[in-house]
Scaffold this active site. Structure first.
Site, PDB file in Angstrom:
ATOM      1  N   TYR A  33       0.829  -1.206   0.000  1.00 58.38           N
ATOM      2  CA  TYR A  33       0.000   0.000   0.000  1.00 58.38           C
ATOM      3  C   TYR A  33       0.858   1.249   0.000  1.00 58.38           C
ATOM      4  CZ  TYR A  33       0.752   0.938   5.024  1.00 58.38           C
ATOM      5  OH  TYR A  33       1.294   1.235   6.240  1.00 58.38           O
ATOM      6  N   ARG A  52       8.213   4.134  -4.635  1.00 56.49           N
ATOM      7  CA  ARG A  52       8.278   3.124  -3.562  1.00 56.49           C
ATOM      8  C   ARG A  52       7.284   1.994  -3.813  1.00 56.49           C
ATOM      9  NH1 ARG A  52       7.589   5.123   2.422  1.00 56.49           N
ATOM     10  NH2 ARG A  52       5.436   5.302   1.732  1.00 56.49           N
ATOM     11  N   LYS A 150       6.407  -2.037   1.877  1.00 59.21           N
ATOM     12  CA  LYS A 150       5.231  -1.453   2.554  1.00 59.21           C
ATOM     13  C   LYS A 150       4.031  -2.392   2.410  1.00 59.21           C
ATOM     14  CE  LYS A 150       3.140   3.125   3.222  1.00 59.21           C
ATOM     15  NZ  LYS A 150       3.270   3.175   4.672  1.00 59.21           N
ATOM     16  N   LEU A 206      10.955   1.158   7.183  1.00 59.85           N
ATOM     17  CA  LEU A 206      10.383   1.638   5.933  1.00 59.85           C
ATOM     18  C   LEU A 206      11.179   2.865   5.471  1.00 59.85           C
ATOM     19  CD1 LEU A 206       7.971   1.122   3.976  1.00 59.85           C
ATOM     20  CD2 LEU A 206       6.926   3.120   5.037  1.00 59.85           C
TER      21      LEU A 206
HETATM   22  N1  PDD Z   1       2.815   5.001   7.343  1.00 60.38           N
HETATM   23  N2  PDD Z   1       7.468   3.722   8.950  1.00 60.38           N
HETATM   24  C1  PDD Z   1       6.329   3.018   8.950  1.00 60.38           C
HETATM   25  C2  PDD Z   1       6.288   1.697   9.641  1.00 60.38           C
HETATM   26  C3  PDD Z   1       5.181   3.523   8.286  1.00 60.38           C
HETATM   27  O1  PDD Z   1       4.045   2.810   8.271  1.00 60.38           O
HETATM   28  C4  PDD Z   1       5.248   4.795   7.664  1.00 60.38           C
HETATM   29  C5  PDD Z   1       4.075   5.379   6.921  1.00 60.38           C
HETATM   30  C6  PDD Z   1       6.461   5.499   7.715  1.00 60.38           C
HETATM   31  C7  PDD Z   1       6.633   6.855   7.068  1.00 60.38           C
HETATM   32  O2  PDD Z   1       6.664   6.748   5.663  1.00 60.38           O
HETATM   33  P1  PDD Z   1       6.160   7.948   4.723  1.00 60.38           P
HETATM   34  O3  PDD Z   1       6.922   9.146   5.149  1.00 60.38           O
HETATM   35  O4  PDD Z   1       6.491   7.501   3.376  1.00 60.38           O
HETATM   36  O5  PDD Z   1       4.678   8.101   4.986  1.00 60.38           O
HETATM   37  C8  PDD Z   1       7.552   4.934   8.352  1.00 60.38           C
HETATM   38  C9  PDD Z   1       1.646   5.454   6.631  1.00 60.38           C
HETATM   39  C10 PDD Z   1       1.456   6.920   6.671  1.00 60.38           C
HETATM   40  C11 PDD Z   1       0.431   4.670   7.110  1.00 60.38           C
HETATM   41  O6  PDD Z   1       0.597   3.494   7.329  1.00 60.38           O
HETATM   42  O7  PDD Z   1      -0.658   5.231   7.230  1.00 60.38           O
END
Ligand code: PDD
Length: 286
Positions: A33, A52, A150, A206
Site C-alpha cells: 500500500y 516506492r 510497505k 520503511l
Molecule cells: N505510514 N514507517 C512506517 C512503519 C510507516 O508505516 C510509515 C508510513 C512510515 C513513514 O513513511 P512515509 O513518510 O512515506 O509516509 C515509516 C503510513 C502513513 C500509514 O501506514 O498510514
C-alpha cells in the site's frame, strides 16, 4: 454524498465497492500500500510514493498494475470526485483473488486487485498535536524482517498503537537489539546539540518518503544529520525528538516512556523542519 472509491477500473460509491473473499490481501496480507497526502487539493510527493510502490511490488514478485501516469490520473480523479482539499489517498495493490485459498502464489495472469480511496481531513496541516507534541512509549519490535516493503501486514503496528493508547500515550517506537527502529507508522528522530539523528536505511525500517524530503531540507538548511541507530535512553536525554510520515508530516515528540524532553514543548528544530517541509511540499505539490 457517498465517498467515491476506485476498485479495479471502476469509480463507485463506497457502498457498492467489493473485493472477493478469496483476495490474497484479505487471506494472506499479500499486498502492498501507499498513503499520499493531499494539501490544497494537490498531491504531496506523488512521484516518491509511486517509486516506492514499484519497489515494494518488485520485491514481492509483483508488477506495477498500471503506468505512473495512469496512477496519477486516478489519484487526481478521486481528489476531484470527492472534493478533497486536505486529506489522504490510500492505495492498495494485492496479488488478486485466485478463487480459492492456497499458500502458493496464483498464476501470474491472475488480475491484481487495485483499490484506492480518499480520507477527508480538513486542516490536516494544522493538527493540534503539532502544537503540543506527542507522547511515545517504547515496545519490542517483533515484526518480520522486510520492513522496507510497505506491506499491508499491519497487525503489530495496530497493536502497538493500542498499547500506547492504554498507557496514556499517542504512539509507540519499536526497539530491536537495544535500538529504535521506527514508530508504528512513522520514522523516528532525535536532536542533540543541533544534530538530527535517525536510523540509517536498511531492511529494518520503511524508507519513508517524508524522511527523504525532511533530511534533504535539513541538509539544505545547513543542519547536521547523522544516520545511525539510537537507544531509548539516548532519546530520553535528547534535546528534542520527532517523527515523520505522509499523514503527520513532521510531528514533535515531547515525552518518551514517561520522560519529558526539554521543557515538554515542541523543540525549535522539529518546529522549523515542519514549517520548511510544509512550505516546500506545498510548492512542489502536483
Ligand atoms: N505510514 N514507517 C512506517 C512503519 C510507516 O508505516 C510509515 C508510513 C512510515 C513513514 O513513511 P512515509 O513518510 O512515506 O509516509 C515509516 C503510513 C502513513 C500509514 O501506514 O498510514
Amino acid at each position: 454524498m457517498s465517498r467515491i472509491v476506485y476498485v479495479n477500473g471502476d469509480y463507485l460509491p463506497e457502498e457498492e465497492a467489493t473485493v472477493s473473499i478469496f483476495d490474497r490481501g484479505f487471506l494472506m496480507a499479500d499486498g502492498v500500500y501507499e498513503v499520499t497526502s493531499v494539501l490544497g487539493g494537490k498531491l504531496i510527493d506523488f512521484a516518491g510514493h509511486a517509486r516506492r510502490l514499484a519497489r515494494s511490488l518488485t520485491e514481492l514478485d509483483m508488477v506495477m498494475p498500471m503506468s505512473e501516469d495512469d496512477l496519477l490520473a486516478i489519484h487526481r480523479d478521486l481528489v476531484a470526485k470527492n472534493g478533497i482539499e486536505d486529506g489522504m489517498i490510500y492505495l492498495q495493490v494485492t496479488r488478486g483473488a485466485p478463487g480459492d485459498r492456497d499458500f502458493a502464489f496464483p498464476p501470474e495472469d491472475t488480475p491484481q486487485t487495485v483499490v484506492l480511496f480518499t480520507q477527508n481531513k480538513p486542516g490536516l496541516a494544522d493538527s493540534p498535536a503539532a502544537k503540543t507534541g506527542i507522547k511515545i512509549i517504547s515496545i519490542d519490535d517483533i515484526r518480520w524482517g522486510r520492513r522496507d516493503i510497505k506491506t499491508v501486514q499491519l497487525l503489530y503496528p495496530s497493536m502497538g498503537k493500542m498499547m500506547a493508547k492504554k498507557a496514556g500515550a499517542d504512539d509507540a517506537w519499536m526497539v530491536e537489539n537495544g535500538s529504535v527502529t521506527e514508530g508504528t507508522s512513522n520514522n523516528a528522530y532525535i536532536v542533540k546539540g543541533g544534530t538530527i539523528v535517525t536510523r540509517q536505511l536498511s531492511t529494518d525500517i520503511l524508507h519513508g518518503i517524508t524522511r527523504a524530503a525532511v533530511l534533504r531540507f535539513a541538509k539544505e538548511a545547513q543542519m547536521k544529520v547523522e544516520e545511525r541507530p539510537f537507544t531509548i535512553e539516548e532519546a530520553q536525554e535528547a534535546d528534542e525528538a520527532f517523527v515523520t510520515s505522509a499523514s503527520t508530516f513532521v510531528m514533535p515528540v515531547v515525552e518518551i516512556d514517561g520522560t519529558t524532553l526539554g521543557d515538554g514543548t515542541p523543540g525549535p528544530v522539529a518546529t522549523r523542519l515542519r514549517e520548511i517541509y510544509l512550505e516546500e511540499s506545498r510548492k512542489a505539490a502536483i
